[in-house]
Write a protein that holds these residues in place. Sequence first.
Motif, PDB file in Angstrom:
ATOM      1  N   MET A  31       6.002   2.405  -1.055  1.00  0.00           N
ATOM      2  CA  MET A  31       4.982   1.795  -0.446  1.00  0.00           C
ATOM      3  C   MET A  31       5.336   0.869   0.677  1.00  0.00           C
ATOM      4  N   LYS A  62       0.922  -1.310   0.101  1.00  0.00           N
ATOM      5  CA  LYS A  62      -0.070   0.000  -0.134  1.00  0.00           C
ATOM      6  C   LYS A  62       0.924   1.273   0.018  1.00  0.00           C
ATOM      7  N   ASP A  63       0.469   2.136  -0.773  1.00  0.00           N
ATOM      8  CA  ASP A  63       1.215   3.559  -0.984  1.00  0.00           C
ATOM      9  C   ASP A  63       0.609   4.659   0.058  1.00  0.00           C
ATOM     10  N   SER A  64       1.258   5.608   0.180  1.00  0.00           N
ATOM     11  CA  SER A  64       0.844   6.666   1.177  1.00  0.00           C
ATOM     12  C   SER A  64      -0.592   6.646   1.057  1.00  0.00           C
ATOM     13  N   THR A  65      -1.216   6.810   0.029  1.00  0.00           N
ATOM     14  CA  THR A  65      -2.900   6.792  -0.020  1.00  0.00           C
ATOM     15  C   THR A  65      -3.658   5.733   0.315  1.00  0.00           C
ATOM     16  N   GLY A  66      -2.950   4.605   0.767  1.00  0.00           N
ATOM     17  CA  GLY A  66      -3.630   3.408   1.267  1.00  0.00           C
ATOM     18  C   GLY A  66      -4.149   2.538   0.061  1.00  0.00           C
ATOM     19  N   ASN A  67      -3.695   2.692  -1.231  1.00  0.00           N
ATOM     20  CA  ASN A  67      -4.089   2.072  -2.411  1.00  0.00           C
ATOM     21  C   ASN A  67      -2.970   1.285  -2.716  1.00  0.00           C
TER      22      ASN A  67
END
Length: 401
Positions: A236, A207-212
């Motif tokens: 991520m 997951k990246d910083s946006t939670g995706n």
Amino acid sequence: MKVANTAHVKSRYGDLYWDYAMTFGQFGESYLLVPVVKDNRVVLLMEAAREGNKVYFFERDDKRMIDFFHAVIFSNITDYREKTDSQNSTSSRSTPVFECSTRWITIGCTDKEPNCTPYTTSETICKWIPGTRPKTFDPIGMDDGGGGGGDDGYEYPDPPEIENPCERIIMNNTKVKDIINQLNAQKVKLTSSLSTDTNEKSFSFGKDSTGNYATTDIKTSTAGNSVPIVTSSSAMTIEGAAHTHTSELYTSFSPADFYFFHEANEANSNFEYYYVFGADGSAYALTITNPIDFINFSTNYPQQTYIDLSTKGWNPKSKVGIFFENVKDQFAKQNKSDDEAYEYATAMTASKFNMGITLSKQDSSGNFKPIFIKENTTYVNINGVPILITTYIQTPDCNLK
């Protein structure tokens, strides 16, 4: 301490020497005393006391205990002995008390160290009443000198209960299905030429910083070698990886993959999911169903003993290798294909030797189903002699430990 500002702790106090931390009899995650070292000298102690679901960090400037820890860390003393006495008295600390215990510790020397002087000390621990505490040790770097709430405690949730592995595999397989669906575009790219590939390929995901969910670039192995696995990324939080097996390899995970998975998790505790895609279009997932067994995996079965480096398979002379081949041979005699016999033997071996991981296979609906193998033993009378016979069959019933 997972959210501690290590740079702040180091500059303000020194280095926390966790390997020398002691509980002094306060078991159950309730108390810990950690030496703090600066310029090769123990200069302070960090005292961590748990009350309920919070942990309180204090500075402990106690010359007697500081000298004791310095002797433990920097002298040639090689042994220690301890005893604990219970008592009802007051403590030298300013905190009101109602129960105290004193632990006497003697650290000594071996016969080969005639010039070593034993060192004896005692430590009294008393349960304190919140409100009149010692000076706070600030691991976070807060402007007010520490605190994580109205009473200066840092939140510390109770450790989760050990999950039932049969319940855990259901959750794991729901997760691996969801992940691979979200990463379908990268999966298609990874496997688009798999039927003709001669080298393994892989990508990692997290997951990246946006939670995706995001993925790394696809990596390709060199001829005859396993494909490398990325375990960390600045872009991520890596949670797992997927790789391919070419037509020359079995469709399911190789024994070497077990060790790749363990090493990846050891390097990054968030690494919990591992996929392999076979050249015939099959897909498998390895997930952790017994974390304690998984942690002990490489200790119980060291790679240099149990893996044949020339084949990446089990060492045929090891107890695991002998067992694996026996199970595989039995399934082959049940008219299973070579790949099926291999995957069933892989699942049974992981279970039999308590490796902490479970093998699942994706079905035509996209769901991942765990592969459970049942071991049956019976005695057969041959010429008056009872002979133990062991057989293996696939079962839908969970038999994880």
